[in-house]
Design an enzyme around this catalytic site. Structure first.
Site, PDB file in Angstrom:
ATOM      1  CE  LYS A 166     -11.893   2.592   0.949  1.00  0.00           C
ATOM      2  NZ  LYS A 166     -11.188   3.614   1.697  1.00  0.00           N
ATOM      3  CD  GLU A 204      -3.351   0.438   1.997  1.00  0.00           C
ATOM      4  OE1 GLU A 204      -3.078  -0.210   3.024  1.00  0.00           O
ATOM      5  OE2 GLU A 204      -4.448   0.996   1.832  1.00  0.00           O
ATOM      6  CG  HIS A 258       7.230 -30.136   0.687  1.00  0.00           C
ATOM      7  ND1 HIS A 258       7.706 -31.401   0.467  1.00  0.00           N
ATOM      8  CD2 HIS A 258       8.030 -29.602   1.651  1.00  0.00           C
ATOM      9  CE1 HIS A 258       8.733 -31.640   1.270  1.00  0.00           C
ATOM     10  NE2 HIS A 258       8.947 -30.561   2.003  1.00  0.00           N
TER      11      HIS A 258
HETATM   12  O1  PA5 Z   1      -3.038   1.793   5.807  1.00  0.00           O
HETATM   13  C1  PA5 Z   1      -4.089   2.369   5.614  1.00  0.00           C
HETATM   14  O2  PA5 Z   1      -4.214   3.616   5.680  1.00  0.00           O
HETATM   15  C2  PA5 Z   1      -5.354   1.596   5.305  1.00  0.00           C
HETATM   16  O3  PA5 Z   1      -5.089   0.232   5.135  1.00  0.00           O
HETATM   17  C3  PA5 Z   1      -6.389   1.783   6.417  1.00  0.00           C
HETATM   18  O4  PA5 Z   1      -5.850   1.341   7.632  1.00  0.00           O
HETATM   19  C4  PA5 Z   1      -7.678   1.007   6.116  1.00  0.00           C
HETATM   20  O5  PA5 Z   1      -8.200   1.384   4.878  1.00  0.00           O
HETATM   21  C5  PA5 Z   1      -8.713   1.259   7.203  1.00  0.00           C
HETATM   22  O6  PA5 Z   1      -8.991   2.636   7.305  1.00  0.00           O
HETATM   23  P1  PA5 Z   1      -9.759   3.232   8.549  1.00  0.00           P
HETATM   24  O7  PA5 Z   1      -8.918   3.079   9.757  1.00  0.00           O
HETATM   25  O8  PA5 Z   1      -9.997   4.674   8.207  1.00  0.00           O
HETATM   26  O9  PA5 Z   1     -11.047   2.472   8.695  1.00  0.00           O
END
Ligand code: PA5
Length: 374
Positions: free
Chosen positions: A364, A229, A250
């Site tokens: 989203k 990410e 394996h």
């Molecule tokens: O690393 C990140 O920013 C994302 O993976 C968020 O943690 C994830 O989308 C969850 O977001 P939120 O804490 O706003 O629900």
């Protein structure tokens, strides 16, 4: 407040349900699984002597939520909902279901069984918590989800599981001192440089994080999220994967050894494991393994690490080794800081911003459009 709240959960709950997705749950799960018994899942509360942490809200599976609520019917539980934005869909749906379930079971007492971790000032969860009087912990404004395990996001559930969070923070603090040095002795910087060199100069497109302990499989999940990410932007970034050896030798071990040479491995090696098994001597030697009698299984595992590394290096799959002295809270804290720092440096070397995730918004938007038509 975190300490007090975790003591209360330990007293009144057999289970703590942590509702969150991505960075709002992976860090806590990684640490808890790394530092608790492999079989704590199937132990009773008496055997564990501590609440079990169960994770929810990280998918939209109705089967999972159905089976969870069914399981919780005759159990005592509390909820920790974690969302920085306060409006993530998966988290919100699971919270809606579990909050109603908790209220049906506990009536007015449900209020003291719901703990909210969210932004200090804004968001739907903050508004609800202020109105309902829930205990709240804040996600610091300047810390993104996947970098938040060392804040209340991770520390509260980790503490409820009985893990020494002081030792985690001590390790992280030592990591801060060591891994922010502007020197090539800084292994965090070295790791970032090696990853980028593999990608740009050696045409390696996939990095495998390899571990030899099942307990580290959620640390691998956390690591994958952290790097994917943070770096996967503008058509760039190493593709991150994970493997548990020797299990996966394996299966796709064949591909790593003999297939498309686009991978390299980063191996987490734990130098001293707490528990060991000694191979028994058997008179009839039905399996021809007496040559290993009285030898330590940990030592045999270390031989497997060396043998695999040699085979892969010979097969043009380079390996990076990250050694940690012990699998304990201090070293996990330091390892977390190590990866977070390397990840930020590595992303900046790729010329991408480690701290945003614009690509996540696309699915989203589509989902909201489709859901409104349902
Ligand atoms: O690393 C990140 O920013 C994302 O993976 C968020 O943690 C994830 O989308 C969850 O977001 P939120 O804490 O706003 O629900």
């Amino acid at each position: 407040r975190i300490i007090d709240a975790s003591k209360k959960i330990q007293e009144n709950s057999d289970y703590l349900i942590v509702i969150g997705i991505g960075g709002s749950y992976l860090g806590a799960r990684a640490v808890i699984e790394a530092l608790t018994n492999n079989f704590s899942n199937i132990m009773t509360k008496q055997e564990r002597n501590l609440p079990k942490i169960i994770f929810a809200g990280n998918s939209i599976s109705s089967t999972y939520l159905f089976e969870l609520t069914d399981f919780l019917k005759d159990k005592d539980f509390s909820i920790n909902v974690i969302s920085k934005s306060g409006s993530t869909f998966e988290t919100a749906v699971a919270f809606r279901v579990l909050k109603s379930f908790c209220e049906e079971k506990y009536g007015e007492d449900a209020t003291s069984r719901i703990i909210v971790t969210t932004d200090a000032e804004s968001g739907l969860l903050k508004i609800l918590s202020d109105k309902a009087g829930y205990e709240t912990f804040c996600v610091p404004d300047d810390i993104g989800g996947r970098f938040s395990v060392l804040t209340a996001v991770g520390l509260f559930p980790i503490m409820c599981a009985g893990i020494d969070t002081d030792a985690i923070l001590l390790g992280a603090n030592d990591g801060l001192e060591e891994y922010t040095k502007k020197s090539l002795d800084n292994i965090s910087l070295k790791y970032a440089i090696i990853r980028n060199a593999m990608f740009k100069d050696e045409n390696k497109e996939i990095e495998y994080l390899v571990a030899h302990e099942f307990k580290l499989s959620y640390l691998q999940e956390w690591w994958k999220q952290l790097f994917a990410e943070s770096e996967g932007k503008n058509g760039k970034g190493l593709y991150v994967e994970s493997a548990i050896f020797t299990r996966d030798l394996h299966s796709f071990g064949q591909m790593i050894q003999d297939g498309n040479k686009i991978t390299f491995e980063t191996i987490i090696e734990v130098e001293n494991l707490k528990n060991d098994i000694i191979i028994p001597y058997i008179d009839e030697d039905f399996d021809n393994l007496n040559y290993l009698a009285k030898k330590s299984l940990n030592d045999i595992n270390k031989v497997a690490v060396t043998a695999t590394r040699k085979a892969h290096t010979d097969g043009n799959v380079p390996t990076v080794r990250i050694k940690i002295p012990k699998l304990d809270a201090y070293n996990i804290g330091k390892l977390i800081y190590f990866f977070e720092m390397s990840c930020a440096i590595s992303a900046y070397m790729l010329e991408v911003n480690p701290f945003d995730q614009p690509g996540v918004d696309n699915y989203k938007k589509n989902m909201y459009q489709l859901l409104k038509k349902m």
